[in-house]
Design a protein around this motif. Sequence first.
Motif, PDB file in Angstrom:
ATOM      1  N   MET A  78       0.850  -1.201   0.000  1.00 49.79           N
ATOM      2  CA  MET A  78       0.000   0.000   0.000  1.00 49.79           C
ATOM      3  C   MET A  78       0.883   1.246   0.000  1.00 49.79           C
ATOM      4  O   MET A  78       1.785   1.386   0.821  1.00 49.79           O
ATOM      5  CB  MET A  78      -0.905   0.007   1.243  1.00 49.79           C
ATOM      6  CG  MET A  78      -1.797   1.242   1.331  1.00 49.79           C
ATOM      7  SD  MET A  78      -2.725   1.327   2.875  1.00 49.79           S
ATOM      8  CE  MET A  78      -3.779  -0.103   2.692  1.00 49.79           C
ATOM      9  N   SER A  79       0.646   2.169  -0.942  1.00 47.95           N
ATOM     10  CA  SER A  79       1.356   3.444  -0.944  1.00 47.95           C
ATOM     11  C   SER A  79       0.701   4.388   0.071  1.00 47.95           C
ATOM     12  O   SER A  79      -0.414   4.148   0.532  1.00 47.95           O
ATOM     13  CB  SER A  79       1.297   4.074  -2.332  1.00 47.95           C
ATOM     14  OG  SER A  79      -0.018   4.518  -2.608  1.00 47.95           O
ATOM     15  N   PHE A  80       1.401   5.490   0.384  1.00 46.38           N
ATOM     16  CA  PHE A  80       0.803   6.424   1.323  1.00 46.38           C
ATOM     17  C   PHE A  80      -0.462   7.045   0.734  1.00 46.38           C
ATOM     18  O   PHE A  80      -1.409   7.344   1.475  1.00 46.38           O
ATOM     19  CB  PHE A  80       1.772   7.532   1.715  1.00 46.38           C
ATOM     20  CG  PHE A  80       1.143   8.516   2.660  1.00 46.38           C
ATOM     21  CD1 PHE A  80       0.820   8.144   3.956  1.00 46.38           C
ATOM     22  CD2 PHE A  80       0.804   9.792   2.243  1.00 46.38           C
ATOM     23  CE1 PHE A  80       0.187   9.032   4.827  1.00 46.38           C
ATOM     24  CE2 PHE A  80       0.182  10.687   3.095  1.00 46.38           C
ATOM     25  CZ  PHE A  80      -0.124  10.306   4.398  1.00 46.38           C
ATOM     26  N   ARG A  81      -0.478   7.246  -0.559  1.00 43.98           N
ATOM     27  CA  ARG A  81      -1.674   7.828  -1.177  1.00 43.98           C
ATOM     28  C   ARG A  81      -2.911   6.993  -0.849  1.00 43.98           C
ATOM     29  O   ARG A  81      -3.972   7.540  -0.527  1.00 43.98           O
ATOM     30  CB  ARG A  81      -1.490   7.940  -2.689  1.00 43.98           C
ATOM     31  CG  ARG A  81      -2.705   8.513  -3.409  1.00 43.98           C
ATOM     32  CD  ARG A  81      -2.452   8.616  -4.898  1.00 43.98           C
ATOM     33  NE  ARG A  81      -3.658   8.997  -5.614  1.00 43.98           N
ATOM     34  CZ  ARG A  81      -3.741   9.100  -6.936  1.00 43.98           C
ATOM     35  NH1 ARG A  81      -2.674   8.858  -7.686  1.00 43.98           N
ATOM     36  NH2 ARG A  81      -4.880   9.442  -7.511  1.00 43.98           N
ATOM     37  N   GLU A  82      -2.793   5.686  -0.916  1.00 44.81           N
ATOM     38  CA  GLU A  82      -3.928   4.818  -0.590  1.00 44.81           C
ATOM     39  C   GLU A  82      -4.335   4.981   0.874  1.00 44.81           C
ATOM     40  O   GLU A  82      -5.523   5.042   1.194  1.00 44.81           O
ATOM     41  CB  GLU A  82      -3.561   3.361  -0.874  1.00 44.81           C
ATOM     42  CG  GLU A  82      -3.354   3.041  -2.350  1.00 44.81           C
ATOM     43  CD  GLU A  82      -2.825   1.640  -2.551  1.00 44.81           C
ATOM     44  OE1 GLU A  82      -3.618   0.754  -2.919  1.00 44.81           O
ATOM     45  OE2 GLU A  82      -1.628   1.419  -2.330  1.00 44.81           O
ATOM     46  N   GLN A  83      -3.353   5.063   1.754  1.00 43.45           N
ATOM     47  CA  GLN A  83      -3.659   5.247   3.175  1.00 43.45           C
ATOM     48  C   GLN A  83      -4.271   6.620   3.425  1.00 43.45           C
ATOM     49  O   GLN A  83      -5.234   6.760   4.187  1.00 43.45           O
ATOM     50  CB  GLN A  83      -2.381   5.073   4.004  1.00 43.45           C
ATOM     51  CG  GLN A  83      -2.638   5.048   5.498  1.00 43.45           C
ATOM     52  CD  GLN A  83      -1.379   4.758   6.272  1.00 43.45           C
ATOM     53  OE1 GLN A  83      -0.948   5.564   7.091  1.00 43.45           O
ATOM     54  NE2 GLN A  83      -0.771   3.608   6.027  1.00 43.45           N
ATOM     55  N   GLU A  95      -6.050   8.438   1.423  1.00 41.56           N
ATOM     56  CA  GLU A  95      -7.415   8.538   0.899  1.00 41.56           C
ATOM     57  C   GLU A  95      -8.447   7.833   1.772  1.00 41.56           C
ATOM     58  O   GLU A  95      -9.649   8.004   1.569  1.00 41.56           O
ATOM     59  CB  GLU A  95      -7.447   7.994  -0.534  1.00 41.56           C
ATOM     60  CG  GLU A  95      -6.733   8.921  -1.520  1.00 41.56           C
ATOM     61  CD  GLU A  95      -6.630   8.349  -2.923  1.00 41.56           C
ATOM     62  OE1 GLU A  95      -6.898   7.125  -3.088  1.00 41.56           O
ATOM     63  OE2 GLU A  95      -6.266   9.096  -3.848  1.00 41.56           O
ATOM     64  N   ARG A  96      -7.990   7.088   2.757  1.00 38.38           N
ATOM     65  CA  ARG A  96      -8.911   6.460   3.709  1.00 38.38           C
ATOM     66  C   ARG A  96      -9.351   7.424   4.812  1.00 38.38           C
ATOM     67  O   ARG A  96     -10.223   7.094   5.615  1.00 38.38           O
ATOM     68  CB  ARG A  96      -8.263   5.238   4.345  1.00 38.38           C
ATOM     69  CG  ARG A  96      -7.994   4.094   3.370  1.00 38.38           C
ATOM     70  CD  ARG A  96      -7.380   2.922   4.101  1.00 38.38           C
ATOM     71  NE  ARG A  96      -7.204   1.765   3.226  1.00 38.38           N
ATOM     72  CZ  ARG A  96      -6.736   0.591   3.630  1.00 38.38           C
ATOM     73  NH1 ARG A  96      -6.403   0.412   4.905  1.00 38.38           N
ATOM     74  NH2 ARG A  96      -6.607  -0.394   2.775  1.00 38.38           N
ATOM     75  N   HIS A  97      -8.729   8.584   4.879  1.00 34.99           N
ATOM     76  CA  HIS A  97      -9.016   9.554   5.935  1.00 34.99           C
ATOM     77  C   HIS A  97      -9.744  10.757   5.366  1.00 34.99           C
ATOM     78  O   HIS A  97      -9.316  11.328   4.355  1.00 34.99           O
ATOM     79  CB  HIS A  97      -7.716  10.005   6.616  1.00 34.99           C
ATOM     80  CG  HIS A  97      -7.038   8.929   7.409  1.00 34.99           C
ATOM     81  ND1 HIS A  97      -6.304   7.922   6.827  1.00 34.99           N
ATOM     82  CD2 HIS A  97      -6.995   8.709   8.752  1.00 34.99           C
ATOM     83  CE1 HIS A  97      -5.828   7.127   7.761  1.00 34.99           C
ATOM     84  NE2 HIS A  97      -6.231   7.579   8.932  1.00 34.99           N
ATOM     85  N   PHE A 134      -1.336  17.605  -6.862  1.00 33.14           N
ATOM     86  CA  PHE A 134      -1.318  17.243  -5.440  1.00 33.14           C
ATOM     87  C   PHE A 134      -0.751  15.837  -5.229  1.00 33.14           C
ATOM     88  O   PHE A 134       0.095  15.627  -4.353  1.00 33.14           O
ATOM     89  CB  PHE A 134      -2.741  17.334  -4.880  1.00 33.14           C
ATOM     90  CG  PHE A 134      -2.880  16.935  -3.435  1.00 33.14           C
ATOM     91  CD1 PHE A 134      -2.720  17.858  -2.420  1.00 33.14           C
ATOM     92  CD2 PHE A 134      -3.187  15.620  -3.086  1.00 33.14           C
ATOM     93  CE1 PHE A 134      -2.852  17.491  -1.082  1.00 33.14           C
ATOM     94  CE2 PHE A 134      -3.314  15.240  -1.761  1.00 33.14           C
ATOM     95  CZ  PHE A 134      -3.145  16.183  -0.753  1.00 33.14           C
ATOM     96  N   ASN A 135      -1.212  14.878  -6.005  1.00 30.67           N
ATOM     97  CA  ASN A 135      -0.817  13.489  -5.773  1.00 30.67           C
ATOM     98  C   ASN A 135       0.646  13.231  -6.118  1.00 30.67           C
ATOM     99  O   ASN A 135       1.315  12.422  -5.455  1.00 30.67           O
ATOM    100  CB  ASN A 135      -1.721  12.539  -6.561  1.00 30.67           C
ATOM    101  CG  ASN A 135      -3.111  12.445  -5.958  1.00 30.67           C
ATOM    102  OD1 ASN A 135      -3.281  12.504  -4.748  1.00 30.67           O
ATOM    103  ND2 ASN A 135      -4.116  12.321  -6.812  1.00 30.67           N
TER     104      ASN A 135
END
Length: 369
Positions: free
Chosen positions: A1-6, A8-10, A201-202
């Motif tokens: 899991m990349s940080f982007r995926e983490q 986007e959970r918040h 941003f990403n």
Amino acid sequence: MSFREQFERHDWNEVKDSIYSKTETDVETALHASKRTLDDFKALISPAAARYLEPMARLSRELTQKRFGKTIQMYIPLYLSNECTNICTYCGFSLDNKVRRRTLNADEILKEVEVIKSLGYEHVLLVTGEANQTVHVDYFKKALDLIRPHFAQVSMEVQPLDQDEYEQLIPLGLHSVLIYQETYHQEDYRKHHPKGKKSNFNYRLETPDRLGRAGIYKMGLGVLIGLEDWRTDSFFTALHLNYLERTYWQTRYSLSFPRLRPFSGGLEPKVEMTDKELVQLICAYRIMNEEVEISLSTRESEKFRNHCIQLGVTSISAGSKTNPGGYAVEPGSLEQFEISDDRSPAQIADMIRAGGYEPVWKDWDNVFV
């Protein structure tokens, strides 16, 4: 899991509500925990923690001295260019700010290096605007070839690069990279970055992942305090740091806390952060993370920096010029922002010693790697 995926959970608003709902009981639980969580960090940066500033400061000082001793590392920025293709609402180098642009050539870089070395520095931070057509990877390679022989440690704060570009620079002596998200609030990020590559941003969000995969020795994180709610932005910074430490565990990390400062064009902070709140944030990060390095720049006032070196800070700049050629070549060129503490490196070193600490000009940990 990349940080982007983490990431986007918040949800930003849910995180913000969670922070502002913390109670004094939550703060006391966080202060006495043997192992602290991100939820504890929310409590430590919440309004409820304001009355716990003294015990937070004592604990922060104790944890810092246990890990880093009574030392403060000295560093100085070397601005190589003010050329930039981005429009950023808060920056003096912004494309829409009509000023004379310049990028230092080899001879000018060496003149700047000569002055910086005369001040005693062994740690230099190279800074540029974001202009890929002029200050690109080849320019950075040439700059590192010129600068690296003169310093024990060379760091960079430039535009985000691709992984293979970092892999080209690291063997040339690139030790650390500072990459600030500015704000983790996506809507406000777009508002403050309407034009240029920085508007992505990403791509910026994923830069630390590219650095980690490239094998950088140290990376620095942070946000520009004043663009959005500082408590919520700080939580996302902590979330990012937590992810990076677990994923790229061989890399070291640092945090900075730049508060929005005036520049020629002017942007008033959306959210004001008081000195007490910045102390709270510094202590919260230290209590949460005993290993992270904490840096304080000349953006902050003389009085504030005098008091904060004992609260968790591990590195400090002095004698900084925020314009290309500011030390020798062209002292009157445009500054990126106004500094607040204009004392000389020698004066800052004396202040550090007077506080019972030792100024360190060389990164000994890197010397013995």
